[in-house]
Design an enzyme around this catalytic site. Structure first.
Site, PDB file in Angstrom:
ATOM      1  N   ASP A   1       6.939  -4.613  -4.662  1.00  0.00           N
ATOM      2  CA  ASP A   1       7.290  -5.864  -3.976  1.00  0.00           C
ATOM      3  C   ASP A   1       6.378  -6.149  -2.783  1.00  0.00           C
ATOM      4  OD1 ASP A   1       8.587  -3.833  -2.471  1.00  0.00           O
ATOM      5  OD2 ASP A   1       9.949  -5.306  -1.610  1.00  0.00           O
TER       6      ASP A   1
ATOM      7  N   ASP B   1       5.433  -4.961   0.114  1.00  0.00           N
ATOM      8  CA  ASP B   1       5.646  -4.890   1.573  1.00  0.00           C
ATOM      9  C   ASP B   1       5.013  -3.639   2.168  1.00  0.00           C
ATOM     10  OD1 ASP B   1       7.518  -3.222   0.399  1.00  0.00           O
ATOM     11  OD2 ASP B   1       9.194  -3.879   1.633  1.00  0.00           O
TER      12      ASP B   1
ATOM     13  N   SER C   1      12.057  -2.438  -4.753  1.00  0.00           N
ATOM     14  CA  SER C   1      10.950  -1.954  -3.939  1.00  0.00           C
ATOM     15  C   SER C   1      10.160  -0.857  -4.648  1.00  0.00           C
ATOM     16  CB  SER C   1      11.493  -1.475  -2.585  1.00  0.00           C
ATOM     17  OG  SER C   1      10.452  -1.309  -1.681  1.00  0.00           O
TER      18      SER C   1
ATOM     19  N   ASP D   1       3.146  -1.369  -3.180  1.00  0.00           N
ATOM     20  CA  ASP D   1       4.315  -1.041  -4.007  1.00  0.00           C
ATOM     21  C   ASP D   1       4.699  -2.309  -4.785  1.00  0.00           C
ATOM     22  OD1 ASP D   1       5.466  -2.460  -1.892  1.00  0.00           O
ATOM     23  OD2 ASP D   1       7.290  -1.254  -1.890  1.00  0.00           O
TER      24      ASP D   1
END
Ligand code: MG
Length: 453
Positions: free
Chosen positions: A243, A245, A97, A241
């Site tokens: 990833d 999300d 993340s 970010d």
């Protein structure tokens, strides 16, 4: 921070210093054992260590008899949606993340597309720790296939939402700047924004995994984006970010709205269109309560953590929710934080609004947060919180997660972190000065109480 962290949501660590292939194989095999043989979707962000982690994950899953469906580099919400689409037993998103470049992690997803809950996660940990792993015979070893339709499915599903009018957005020809931090954003955001008719300037677009800035989309990390928005005279800037999300928004003036307002804006729009409760975690801005009150909708608060929010959204039949770190969840799409979705919702609202993004932001209730932390050195958190409860006897309190003390126009939230040996102290008020002063007050009080222990 510990070098390898095992939690209900998966494992996280530094590659070369804790997160070894052996650890990854073991954990993936435990997950495969828990799932039983069947299909498991595997996707990853753009981290340089992704291929090493991926092949270890393959190995563990295949040894447990699971078939791997590799959907390539993509966002975490794309993996969650692909699990549902492909009717898989589960999924693994290989991503740390917003953590720095040297980290990687496995995020474990169940058949419904949700992250594992506490009971499921603990079972996988137990299987891994006790080495209770399924090792299938040579003729039952899992297979690997790739599937390249997951990202297109994600984009189409967003554009098909009844509350998104792609033609209206396209008619505005928005000038947009996007900072992908060289993460997985490149795999989905160019196509999505193209279909929304935007004129886009990308920075840090290539999915190389070489993050040119601190990967968390906090205001202090968005200087390049802010400058670009101003220099190209864009209507809006977006940062995600690695990833994809979490979403942060920058106004046409080159000012970050703060991640809390990504969610506040989304809620402000969705509540105009849908009837039902809102679910957010205990630290989310009070702006959300004020907005919901305006539309006469209920706000339900949960513990901090995506899975707690997502589960409550499911049981309460919420229409919108999420976390104040830029994580917007729309159950109609799926029960996970989704930055591409949040981009579409933001552009939709801007298209319907007669004015600039700054003006739209100003129509929302204005609050400011201060975020502080104290390291836990032999501090007994329970008795510390008891002492604060005693001191603030008369004030309204919320004990959903740690201790939150509420006044009419401000609050202080004190809770031990889930991932680090620290106490987090979040405060919010109508001005930044007041939020900072309140934070300072509680920092001092906690330090003094800790000394007496
Ligand atoms: Mg993330």
């Amino acid at each position: 921070m510990a070098k390898l962290m095992v939690s209900i949501s998966g494992i996280r660590g530094i590659v070369g210093d804790g997160l070894s292939p052996q650890v990854i194989v073991n954990f993936a095999q435990a997950f495969g054992t828990y799932m039983g043989n069947g299909k498991v979707v595997v996707g990853r962000d753009s981290r340089v260590t992704g291929p090493m982690v991926k092949y270890a994950v393959y190995s563990g899953l295949m040894a447990a008899g699971c078939d791997v469906i590799d959907i390539g580099i993509c966002s975490t919400p794309t993996v969650q949606m692909a699990v549902e689409l492909l009717k898989a037993r589960g999924g693994i998103a290989i991503t740390a993340s917003h953590n720095p470049i040297e980290w990687n992690a496995l995020k474990l997803i169940d058949a419904t597309g949700l992250f594992l809950d506490e009971r499921q996660g603990n079972k996988v940990i137990e299987l891994a720790e006790k080495n209770m792993l399924q090792n299938v015979r040579w003729d039952q070893i899992g297979k690997v296939e790739s599937y390249d339709g997951a990202i297109e499915h994600h984009i189409k599903s967003i554009l098909k939402l009844g509350i998104i009018d792609a033609k209206l957005i396209a008619s505005k020809k928005f000038k947009v700047v996007v900072d992908c931090v060289n993460g997985a954003g490149e795999t989905i955001l160019p196509a999505l924004l193209d279909q929304l008719g935007c004129n886009v300037t990308f920075i840090n677009k290539e999915a190389t995994g070489l993050f040119p800035r601190a990967p968390e989309p906090l205001p202090e990390n968005l200087k390049e984006l802010c400058a670009k928005v101003k220099s190209v005279k864009a209507d809006i800037g977006f940062a995600v970010d690695p990833d994809v999300d979490r979403l942060a928004i920058v106004s046409e003036q080159g000012k970050p709205l703060g991640e809390e307002y990504t969610l506040a804006l989304a809620i402000n729009y969705v509540l105009q269109k849908k009837d039902g409760p809102v679910v957010v975690n205990a630290s989310v801005t009070k702006a959300v309560d004020d907005i919901a009150a305006k539309y006469e909708k209920e706000v339900i608060r949960t513990k901090v953590g995506e899975i707690f929010v997502a589960q409550k959204m499911k049981s309460a039949k919420a229409v919108i929710g999420g976390e104040g770190n830029g994580g917007v969840i729309l159950p109609e799409l799926h029960l996970g934080r989704d930055a591409p979705l949040a981009i579409a919702l933001t552009l939709q609202q801007l298209a319907l609004f007669d004015g600039t993004l700054s003006e739209l932001h100003q129509t929302l209730p204005q609050y400011f947060q201060a975020k502080n932390r104290i390291e836990l050195k032999n501090i007994d958190v329970a008795s510390l919180l008891d002492a604060i409860v005693q001191k603030y006897k008369k004030e309204k309190k919320d004990l959903t997660d740690g201790l939150k003390i509420l006044w009419p126009d401000k609050w202080a939230h004190i809770r031990p972190s889930n991932t680090e040996p620290i106490i987090r102290i979040y405060t919010e008020a109508k001005t930044a000065e007041e939020a900072n002063a309140l934070g300072f007050q509680f920092l001092n009080e906690i330090k003094n109480l800790a000394k007496k222990q």
